[in-house]
Design a protein around this motif. Structure first.
Motif, PDB file in Angstrom:
ATOM      1  N   PRO A   1      43.527  28.647  29.933  1.00 19.72           N
ATOM      2  CA  PRO A   1      42.515  29.624  30.363  1.00 19.72           C
ATOM      3  C   PRO A   1      43.138  30.800  31.103  1.00 19.72           C
ATOM      4  O   PRO A   1      44.118  30.642  31.842  1.00 19.72           O
TER       5      PRO A   1
ATOM      6  N   MET B   1      42.750  33.203  34.047  1.00 22.66           N
ATOM      7  CA  MET B   1      42.001  33.188  35.308  1.00 22.66           C
ATOM      8  C   MET B   1      42.332  34.424  36.153  1.00 22.66           C
ATOM      9  O   MET B   1      42.402  34.358  37.372  1.00 22.66           O
ATOM     10  N   ASP B   2      42.522  35.544  35.491  1.00 18.31           N
ATOM     11  CA  ASP B   2      42.999  36.739  36.185  1.00 18.31           C
ATOM     12  C   ASP B   2      41.897  37.540  36.861  1.00 18.31           C
ATOM     13  O   ASP B   2      42.177  38.367  37.728  1.00 18.31           O
TER      14      ASP B   2
ATOM     15  N   HIS C   1      35.919  38.006  40.160  1.00 14.86           N
ATOM     16  CA  HIS C   1      34.458  38.049  40.205  1.00 14.86           C
ATOM     17  C   HIS C   1      33.953  39.457  39.934  1.00 14.86           C
ATOM     18  O   HIS C   1      34.717  40.430  39.976  1.00 14.86           O
TER      19      HIS C   1
ATOM     20  N   ARG D   1      42.361  38.719  40.609  1.00 16.92           N
ATOM     21  CA  ARG D   1      42.739  37.682  41.571  1.00 16.92           C
ATOM     22  C   ARG D   1      44.010  38.025  42.356  1.00 16.92           C
ATOM     23  O   ARG D   1      44.247  37.457  43.417  1.00 16.92           O
TER      24      ARG D   1
ATOM     25  N   GLY E   1      39.317  37.127  29.824  1.00 14.10           N
ATOM     26  CA  GLY E   1      39.332  35.686  30.079  1.00 14.10           C
ATOM     27  C   GLY E   1      37.999  35.126  30.514  1.00 14.10           C
ATOM     28  O   GLY E   1      37.939  34.053  31.127  1.00 14.10           O
TER      29      GLY E   1
ATOM     30  N   ARG F   1      34.485  33.162  30.393  1.00 11.16           N
ATOM     31  CA  ARG F   1      34.024  31.960  29.697  1.00 11.16           C
ATOM     32  C   ARG F   1      32.545  32.106  29.374  1.00 11.16           C
ATOM     33  O   ARG F   1      31.748  32.465  30.247  1.00 11.16           O
TER      34      ARG F   1
ATOM     35  N   PHE G   1      33.489  34.242  35.333  1.00  8.07           N
ATOM     36  CA  PHE G   1      34.900  34.191  35.718  1.00  8.07           C
ATOM     37  C   PHE G   1      35.122  33.149  36.808  1.00  8.07           C
ATOM     38  O   PHE G   1      36.249  32.910  37.233  1.00  8.07           O
ATOM     39  N   THR G   2      34.046  32.575  37.311  1.00 10.60           N
ATOM     40  CA  THR G   2      34.084  31.711  38.480  1.00 10.60           C
ATOM     41  C   THR G   2      33.475  30.363  38.124  1.00 10.60           C
ATOM     42  O   THR G   2      33.273  30.050  36.954  1.00 10.60           O
ATOM     43  N   ASN G   3      33.152  29.555  39.139  1.00  8.17           N
ATOM     44  CA  ASN G   3      32.407  28.316  38.908  1.00  8.17           C
ATOM     45  C   ASN G   3      30.902  28.546  38.900  1.00  8.17           C
ATOM     46  O   ASN G   3      30.144  27.613  38.638  1.00  8.17           O
TER      47      ASN G   3
ATOM     48  N   PRO H   1      36.194  22.041  33.162  1.00  8.78           N
ATOM     49  CA  PRO H   1      37.143  22.997  32.577  1.00  8.78           C
ATOM     50  C   PRO H   1      36.989  23.118  31.068  1.00  8.78           C
ATOM     51  O   PRO H   1      37.429  24.114  30.478  1.00  8.78           O
TER      52      PRO H   1
END
Length: 321
Positions: free
Chosen positions: A5, A7-8, A11, A76, A176, A178, A197-199, A282
């Motif tokens: 993934p 993760m760059d 938010h 990030r 990136g 999701r 981009f977060t949870n 994930p």
């Protein structure tokens, strides 16, 4: 083998929206929504919710018409920013670097396949409250304003797009993002997407523009803490003569408890509960809603109001004026 993934992107950071009646729009955001002014520059006023950690989350700019100026995301790390810039260069979507704006450093601008202007940056100014804005609890960004709706923080935005699939693939490949939920019609056309981009279950969404016009705006959403606060917000909007388009109610997609209004400039604004669903898996697989399922309406059977599908900004007839 599944790709690692990306993760760059941290938010959604802020939005710029245009208003043809900026003074009236400013009064709405400050006096009714309860936001705080944190800067001015030219034709723009910078505003924040009381628990936004950055200096601002909304840039309100006077313009001939309404709509989205740009949407900004924070990377990030400096290295993450450079990786995303490297990925975008040569893609045909890049615009280039700008020096920055009030509250943040250099930003790389680009456009999605629909033409929405986007930017990505890392260097930011954390909000520093004045003595009268300083909260009692040091883990809170600002004293609770006790004014109007008292929105807490920027939650998400919804863009309108002519081609949802092209935009989904763009955000997945270059940033990136999701995809957590989507709407797919019977003929296979993608009509809506919710990405994160977060949870959080989503940081932004795009839905199909019924006019086929590119680059328009559906709404910006600010978070409140509970359903009860959204019910109270309905009373506050009523008392202030603010047109309520639909809600309070519960979405089927993402289960958000919502209320939609129009600010004086014509842009749609949503307040929603901050207790967003979390996507911790994930290997999350996108939830796909069918055409028949969406025709059932919202979570408790309320038919979605027609203007929700037809109203966007800028108005189509004013888009190129």
């Amino acid at each position: 083998m599944q790709n690692e993934p990306i993760m760059d992107v941290a938010h959604l950071a802020h939005l710029e929206i245009f208003s043809p009646v900026p003074d009236k729009s400013l009064s709405f955001f400050v006096d009714v929504l309860g936001m705080t002014v944190s800067g001015t520059k030219g034709d723009s006023v910078y505003l924040r919710g009381w628990d936004d950690y950055e200096r601002y989350s909304l840039k309100l700019t006077g313009s001939k018409t309404s709509g989205l100026g740009h949407a900004a995301f924070r990377a990030r790390s400096p290295q993450a920013l450079e990786r995303r810039v490297a990925a975008l260069k040569g893609s045909g979507f890049e615009v280039g670097w700008i020096d920055g704006d009030i509250g943040h450093g250099p930003a790389y601008q680009f456009r999605d396949p629909d033409g929405h202007l986007l930017e990505l940056y890392y260097e930011t100014e954390w909000f520093k409250p004045s003595p009268e804005q300083t909260p009692s609890l040091k883990n809170q960004a600002q004293r609770f304003p006790a004014r109007g709706v008292n929105v807490r923080r920027l939650d998400h935005f919804n863009g309108l797009a002519a081609d949802i699939k092209a935009n989904r693939l763009f955000f997945e490949k270059y940033l990136g993002a999701r995809t957590t939920e989507q709407i797919v019609l019977d003929d296979g056309t993608e009509a809506g997407m919710w990405l994160t981009f977060t949870n959080k279950s989503y940081d932004f969404a795009y839905t199909r523009d019924h006019t086929g016009t590119k680059g328009r705006f559906h709404h910006v959403t600010y978070a409140l803490d509970s359903r009860e606060e959204i019910l109270r917000a309905a009373d506050i909007f009523l008392e202030n003569g603010v047109y309520i388009e639909t809600g309070p109610h519960k979405h089927a997609v993402q289960q958000t408890f919502f209320l939609y209004v129009y600010e004086p400039g014509g842009n749609r604004v949503e307040v929603a509960n901050a207790g967003a669903r979390l996507v911790l898996a994930p290997d999350w697989k996108p939830i796909v809603w069918t055409e028949a399922e969406r025709k059932k309406g919202q979570a408790w059977g309320l038919k979605t109001i027609e203007s929700f599908h037809t109203h966007g900004t800028p108005p189509v007839e004013a888009k190129h004026s």
